[in-house]
Design a protein around this motif. Structure first.
Motif, mmCIF file in Angstrom:
data_model
loop_
_atom_site.group_PDB
_atom_site.id
_atom_site.type_symbol
_atom_site.label_atom_id
_atom_site.label_comp_id
_atom_site.label_asym_id
_atom_site.label_seq_id
_atom_site.Cartn_x
_atom_site.Cartn_y
_atom_site.Cartn_z
ATOM 1 N N LEU A 223 37.027 44.621 40.134
ATOM 2 C CA LEU A 223 36.927 43.971 38.617
ATOM 3 C C LEU A 223 38.073 44.399 37.928
ATOM 4 N N ASP A 224 38.715 43.398 37.182
ATOM 5 C CA ASP A 224 39.839 43.807 36.212
ATOM 6 C C ASP A 224 40.678 45.022 36.664
ATOM 7 N N GLU A 225 41.334 44.619 37.732
ATOM 8 C CA GLU A 225 42.215 45.629 38.407
ATOM 9 C C GLU A 225 43.545 45.527 37.826
ATOM 10 N N ASN A 226 44.125 44.373 37.794
ATOM 11 C CA ASN A 226 45.557 43.964 37.676
ATOM 12 C C ASN A 226 45.531 43.138 36.654
ATOM 13 N N VAL A 227 46.747 42.706 35.601
ATOM 14 C CA VAL A 227 46.554 41.740 34.635
ATOM 15 C C VAL A 227 47.086 40.578 35.634
ATOM 16 N N ASP A 228 47.960 40.453 36.655
ATOM 17 C CA ASP A 228 47.928 39.337 37.194
ATOM 18 C C ASP A 228 46.669 38.536 37.859
ATOM 19 N N GLU A 229 45.974 39.493 38.385
ATOM 20 C CA GLU A 229 44.822 39.241 38.898
ATOM 21 C C GLU A 229 43.752 38.593 37.807
ATOM 22 N N VAL A 230 43.860 39.171 36.672
ATOM 23 C CA VAL A 230 42.827 38.712 35.759
ATOM 24 C C VAL A 230 43.205 37.292 35.191
ATOM 25 N N ALA A 231 44.692 37.027 35.004
ATOM 26 C CA ALA A 231 44.974 35.715 34.738
ATOM 27 C C ALA A 231 44.691 34.943 35.773
ATOM 28 N N TRP A 232 44.941 35.304 36.882
ATOM 29 C CA TRP A 232 44.451 34.063 38.050
ATOM 30 C C TRP A 232 42.999 33.807 38.160
ATOM 31 N N VAL A 233 42.264 34.818 37.670
ATOM 32 C CA VAL A 233 40.509 34.486 37.678
ATOM 33 C C VAL A 233 40.416 33.495 36.443
ATOM 34 N N LYS A 234 41.056 33.659 35.430
ATOM 35 C CA LYS A 234 40.914 32.815 34.161
ATOM 36 C C LYS A 234 41.598 31.644 34.574
ATOM 37 N N GLU A 235 42.522 31.416 35.385
ATOM 38 C CA GLU A 235 42.753 30.004 35.864
ATOM 39 C C GLU A 235 41.851 29.342 36.777
ATOM 40 N N LEU A 236 41.259 30.252 37.832
ATOM 41 C CA LEU A 236 40.355 29.536 38.647
ATOM 42 C C LEU A 236 38.916 29.320 38.179
ATOM 43 N N HIS A 237 38.464 29.841 37.065
ATOM 44 C CA HIS A 237 37.247 29.751 36.549
ATOM 45 C C HIS A 237 37.283 29.608 34.972
ATOM 46 N N SER A 238 38.214 28.436 34.447
ATOM 47 C CA SER A 238 38.326 28.264 33.114
ATOM 48 C C SER A 238 37.198 28.230 32.085
ATOM 49 N N ASP A 239 36.346 27.769 32.900
ATOM 50 C CA ASP A 239 34.873 27.347 32.341
ATOM 51 C C ASP A 239 34.033 28.750 32.086
ATOM 52 N N ILE A 240 34.520 29.560 32.609
ATOM 53 C CA ILE A 240 33.636 30.945 32.186
ATOM 54 C C ILE A 240 34.706 31.861 31.573
ATOM 55 N N PRO A 241 33.966 32.547 30.454
ATOM 56 C CA PRO A 241 34.834 33.135 29.392
ATOM 57 C C PRO A 241 35.535 34.540 30.075
ATOM 58 N N THR A 242 34.949 35.292 30.996
ATOM 59 C CA THR A 242 35.557 36.422 31.518
ATOM 60 C C THR A 242 35.202 36.709 32.955
ATOM 61 N N PHE A 243 36.188 37.555 33.747
ATOM 62 C CA PHE A 243 36.033 37.797 34.878
ATOM 63 C C PHE A 243 34.743 38.516 35.195
#
Ligand code: GUN
Ligand code: FE
Length: 420
Positions: A223-243
């Motif tokens: 969880l929340d390891e790397n900034v590019d990973e966090v951005a990717w999760v945001k892209e994949l699940h834009s309907d859910i506020p956070t990782f």
């Protein structure tokens, strides 16, 4: 059976204070500690005592996050950050564990090294392969050390050889859950292991949440390891506020039985979600340095009452020998403090707590010698490193953690049983 070990007993009773008992008796009643005493109480007068002289007796080390199939890769690949590192180094090596002969050779070496490192409990990711995961569980059982082993779930965004289908993932995970859950007292248990959000489809995460509930499984992920990973999760699940809330949404943060590795870039809202579910945090400073992931606010987590332990995160981290991670946790906290003055650095006592009793909490009553704790112990001969006359026992422990090595560990006990 009751037995007693006599020596210099040191353990972390509280978060920031070591309990130091020179030339004292650790009483072991079968699997558990019956307490530590300066002189032997009347009721134990007839129990056998082994006098270990001036050696130190400390709890076993707890490693709450690591990847067994990445063992061969430790020490290479650290010019990349997380996402390219996974593609270039991690996925190609993990895909080799489809071959059970390869798995047997390297899982044996891995388990031997884990045990000789003084780690008595570990929370382990295997690869996504069913047979190899079963083999690792069996090798762990033979070794005498304990913890959790999980088959990784990954049905999207992987390499061609390593990615699995939704159907296979569900089928094989259910088989392992049936075979290895139900016995709460088992020393080695199965844990549900979705790799991380980007590698598991919503469909699979939904199903895994149901499996976690049905079999009352523990869960581990990243969880929340790397900034590019966090951005990717945001892209994949834009309907859910956070990782963090993606895991929560799919039922993958079951209360009191989830451990999430890293937790570096979490915002305040996510920290509240982790608190709500009493999610355990695996702090992996070596990995966070090697992959330039960042520094987790560990002092904040501790002050706010979250449970934290240390993880080697092999092969993001480069050594299984947990004292190196303990030292790195102190170093990370000092660097963090420079830009966050409100959080003081970890003291040595706090870092030793994370290494033992803090991490041990994920495995039950483990990591301390207080009466009733499962007795995981290491006997340390530090005679080759106690260079200064008149060092206190606290100083000897700190010196061993900073400058000692596996060779100083002369005996290992797990759940009251001597295994080395
Ligand atoms: N995130 C997803 N997979 C991995 C892994 O194998 N190691 C680390 N450090 N992070 C991950
Ligand atoms: Fe990891």
């Amino acid at each position: 059976m009751i037995k007693c070990l006599k020596g210099n007993v040191i353990f972390a009773e509280e978060k920031n204070k070591l309990k130091v008992m020179p030339h004292s008796y650790l009483v072991i009643n079968n699997e558990r500690s019956a307490g530590v005493y300066e002189s032997l109480p009347e009721e134990y007068k007839n129990a056998p005592v082994e006098d270990l002289g001036d050696k130190l007796i400390i709890p076993g080390f707890m490693d709450v996050h690591l990847h067994a199939p990445q063992w061969l890769n430790k020490g290479v690949g650290y010019s990349e950050e997380l996402l390219p590192w996974l593609q270039k180094y991690t996925f190609p090596l993990e895909s080799k564990f489809a071959d059970i002969k390869f798995a047997e050779k390297y899982y044996k070496l891995f388990v031997d090294e884990l045990k000789s490192s003084g780690t008595t409990r570990a929370c382990i990711f295997a690869s996504r392969h069913y047979e190899a995961t079963k083999l690792l569980i069996e090798l762990m059982k033979e070794s005498g050390i304990g913890g959790y082993v999980g088959k990784v779930n990954m049905d999207r965004n992987s390499s061609e050889e390593l990615q699995e289908t939704y159907e296979d993932s569900v089928k094989e995970t259910t088989m392992l859950a049936k075979e290895y859950s139900g016995d709460d007292n088992a020393l080695v248990k199965f844990i549900l292991t979705p790799r991380f959000v980007p590698s598991t489809t919503s469909e699979l995460m939904t199903k895994l949440g149901e499996i976690a509930e049905k079999y009352n499984l523990h869960v581990q992920s990243h969880l929340d390891e790397n900034v590019d990973e966090v951005a990717w999760v945001k892209e994949l699940h834009s309907d859910i506020p956070t990782f963090t809330e993606v895991y929560e949404h799919f039922g993958l943060l079951p209360d009191n039985r989830t451990v999430m590795a890293h937790c570096i870039h979490n915002n305040d809202r996510e920290i509240e979600v982790l608190k709500k579910h009493n999610t355990f945090i695996a702090h992996c400073p070596l990995s966070n340095f090697n992959l330039a992931s960042g520094i987790a606010p560990i002092k904040r987590y501790m002050e706010e009452g979250l449970d934290v332990g240390l993880g080697s995160d092999i092969s993001g981290g480069h050594t299984l020998y947990m004292p190196v991670s303990c030292v790195a946790a102190v170093s990370a906290s000092k660097i963090y403090h420079v830009s966050h003055k409100e959080y003081s650095p970890l003291t040595f006592a706090e870092a030793f707590y994370l290494l033992t009793k803090g991490g041990g909490k994920f495995f039950g009553k483990v990591g301390s010698f207080e009466e009733g704790y499962e007795c995981d112990a290491l006997v340390i001969d530090d005679s080759n490193i106690t260079s200064i006359d008149g060092m206190t026992l606290e100083e000897r422990l700190e010196k061993f953690i900073y400058t000692g090595n596996r060779g100083n560990i002369v005996r290992i006990y797990c759940r009251g049983k001597q295994i080395k």
